[in-house]
Design a protein around this motif. Structure first.
Motif, short mmCIF file in Angstrom:
data_model
loop_
_atom_site.label_atom_id
_atom_site.label_comp_id
_atom_site.label_asym_id
_atom_site.label_seq_id
_atom_site.Cartn_x
_atom_site.Cartn_y
_atom_site.Cartn_z
N ASP A 138 -0.47 1.12 10.32
CA ASP A 138 -0.66 2.36 9.58
C ASP A 138 -0.63 3.53 10.56
OD1 ASP A 138 -1.34 3.97 7.31
OD2 ASP A 138 -3.43 3.99 8.00
N TYR A 146 1.59 2.66 3.02
CA TYR A 146 1.28 1.26 3.30
C TYR A 146 -0.15 0.87 2.93
CZ TYR A 146 5.64 1.37 5.97
OH TYR A 146 6.94 1.50 6.35
N ILE A 147 -1.09 1.81 3.07
CA ILE A 147 -2.46 1.43 2.70
C ILE A 147 -2.58 1.22 1.20
CG2 ILE A 147 -3.53 2.50 4.71
CD1 ILE A 147 -4.33 4.86 2.93
N VAL A 203 -6.73 -0.47 9.06
CA VAL A 203 -6.47 -1.10 7.76
C VAL A 203 -7.53 -2.13 7.43
CG1 VAL A 203 -3.99 -0.62 7.68
CG2 VAL A 203 -4.80 -2.70 8.82
#
Length: 409
Positions: A138, A146-147, A203
């Protein structure tokens, strides 16, 4: 043969033998969760039918992709799932690669970009996975997708009864939380839940927060495990890890440093530098000149200098047109505040070039900032300090909330 302990979910697993070819931990400053799992022979996956959510950033220190490493260790995944830009990273912003059979490993790859939890759960069920592994680097901004792919994958894992395993990596812009919190009324694919614009979490830490704060309201938490990285601190920016671009317009660490702020220019008519060799570090438009850099440097913001820049984008906004603007040069990453810098850039551009500066007609800026507040305040003539101060209470509340989910000092 050295013995190594694998840190999973905050507890130490039974010591295991590491291969003689693995570099000693003392030789490194930082080791990712993926590296630790690989050095343990991927025993964390033993007996599991695994689906891997990853992209080109899912690599070990020697640049071996984790899927290739799993296959070599005898733990071939049942499937891989590609996010925005794709499993191999060939697609531009807003694109993906579709479904295909990976020619190197013969692992089926599913296109997960844009899939909601129901659709993704269907992919998990079709592949028969009982463990979902997430390993994507990330860049620390709420609007980096992406998160939210991870969040959707956690929802889908919960729906199918699969375990969720995060292979943690450092946050390349550090552990500082900054910026406004998302108003749930403005939830989109670039911000689904009320976290701040620069969250300052890994993440793995975000997965814990999601699991503790948001998923319970949607039917319950997922079975979550994390292989934590070793050697990362919240103030550590120079990790020593090789930089693999997590998306085509995130080519360097320098790009990541400015991105949590300058991505806001996607919500304006100005170019955010897409179509140049320094996206997000270069911002401008036809009709902007040297005075913008002078105005910004006169503010004396710590950690950054603004250089007069001229560029001609090859795609995105102003294709083939000469633009004037600024290039950001971060002189002290620990002092630099990307969001403050971007707000100052917006305020000064609007004041200096009222005939050039404008918001995108769809008010995309509201989706990026998480509400219409910034746009309305800037339009009303508010200065940088006033805009930044408007979210101080919610930022402080988020900092208190996240504290219980932080793993690293």
């Amino acid at each position: 043969m050295r013995r190594r302990q694998l840190l999973i979910g905050g507890a130490l697993a039974v010591p295991v033998l590491a291969t003689t070819s693995a570099p000693a931990q003392a030789d490194r400053k930082l080791t990712t969760g993926a590296e630790l799992a690989a050095e343990d022979g991927w025993r964390v996956l033993a007996g599991r039918k695994v689906g891997v959510v990853t992209n080109p950033t899912g690599v070990l220190r020697d640049q071996t992709h984790i899927v290739d490493s799993m296959v070599a260790a005898g733990h071939t995944p049942a499937a891989a799932f590609g996010p925005e830009h794709g499993f191999r990273g060939t697609a531009q912003a807003g694109g993906s690669e579709g479904d295909f059979l990976d020619p190197r490993t013969n692992v089926p790859v599913y296109d997960a970009y844009g899939a909601n939890a129901t659709k993704l759960a269907g992919m998990f069920a079709k592949a028969g996975v009982d463990t979902v592994v997430f390993d994507i680097a990330d860049v620390g901004a709420r609007f980096y997708t992406y998160i939210w792919t991870m969040y959707t994958a956690m929802q889908a894992a919960k729906a199918t009864g699969a375990e969720f395993l995060v292979l943690d990596r450092p946050n390349p812009v550090g552990g500082w939380a900054r910026g406004p919190q998302l108003d749930p009324a403005y939830a989109t694919g670039v911000g689904r839940k009320p976290i701040v614009q620069q969250h300052g979490m890994t993440v793995g830490e975000l997965a814990a927060l999601f699991n503790g704060e948001f998923l319970p309201a949607e039917g319950g938490s997922v079975s979550l495990r994390t292989v934590w990285a070793k050697g990362w601190r919240r103030d550590l920016l120079d990790t020593g890890l090789p930089w693999v671009p997590p998306s085509p317009n995130m080519p360097t660490r320098d790009t990541a440093l400015v991105y949590p702020g300058t991505c806001l220019f996607e919500g304006t008519v100005l170019s955010e530098g897409r179509g140049t060799t320094r996206p997000f570090e270069t911002v401008g438009a036809p009709g902007i000149d040297w005075r913008w850099a002078e105005d910004l440097n006169a503010l004396g913001m710590p950690g950054v200098r603004f250089r007069e820049a001229h560029f001609t984008p090859t795609f995105n906004k102003f294709v083939g047109k000469a633009c004037g603007g600024v290039a950001l040069h971060v002189t002290s990453p620990r002092e630099f505040d990307a969001i403050r810098a971007a707000v100052a850039m917006i305020v000064t551009a609007r004041a200096r070039y009222p005939q050039v500066f404008a918001w995108r007609p769809d008010f995309w800026i509201d989706k990026l900032t998480g509400s219409d507040r910034l746009r309305r305040m800037v339009d009303a003539g508010a200065g940088t300090d006033e805009v930044i101060g408007a979210w101080s209470d919610e930022l402080a509340a988020f900092i208190r909330l996240r504290r219980q989910y932080l793993h690293y000092r």
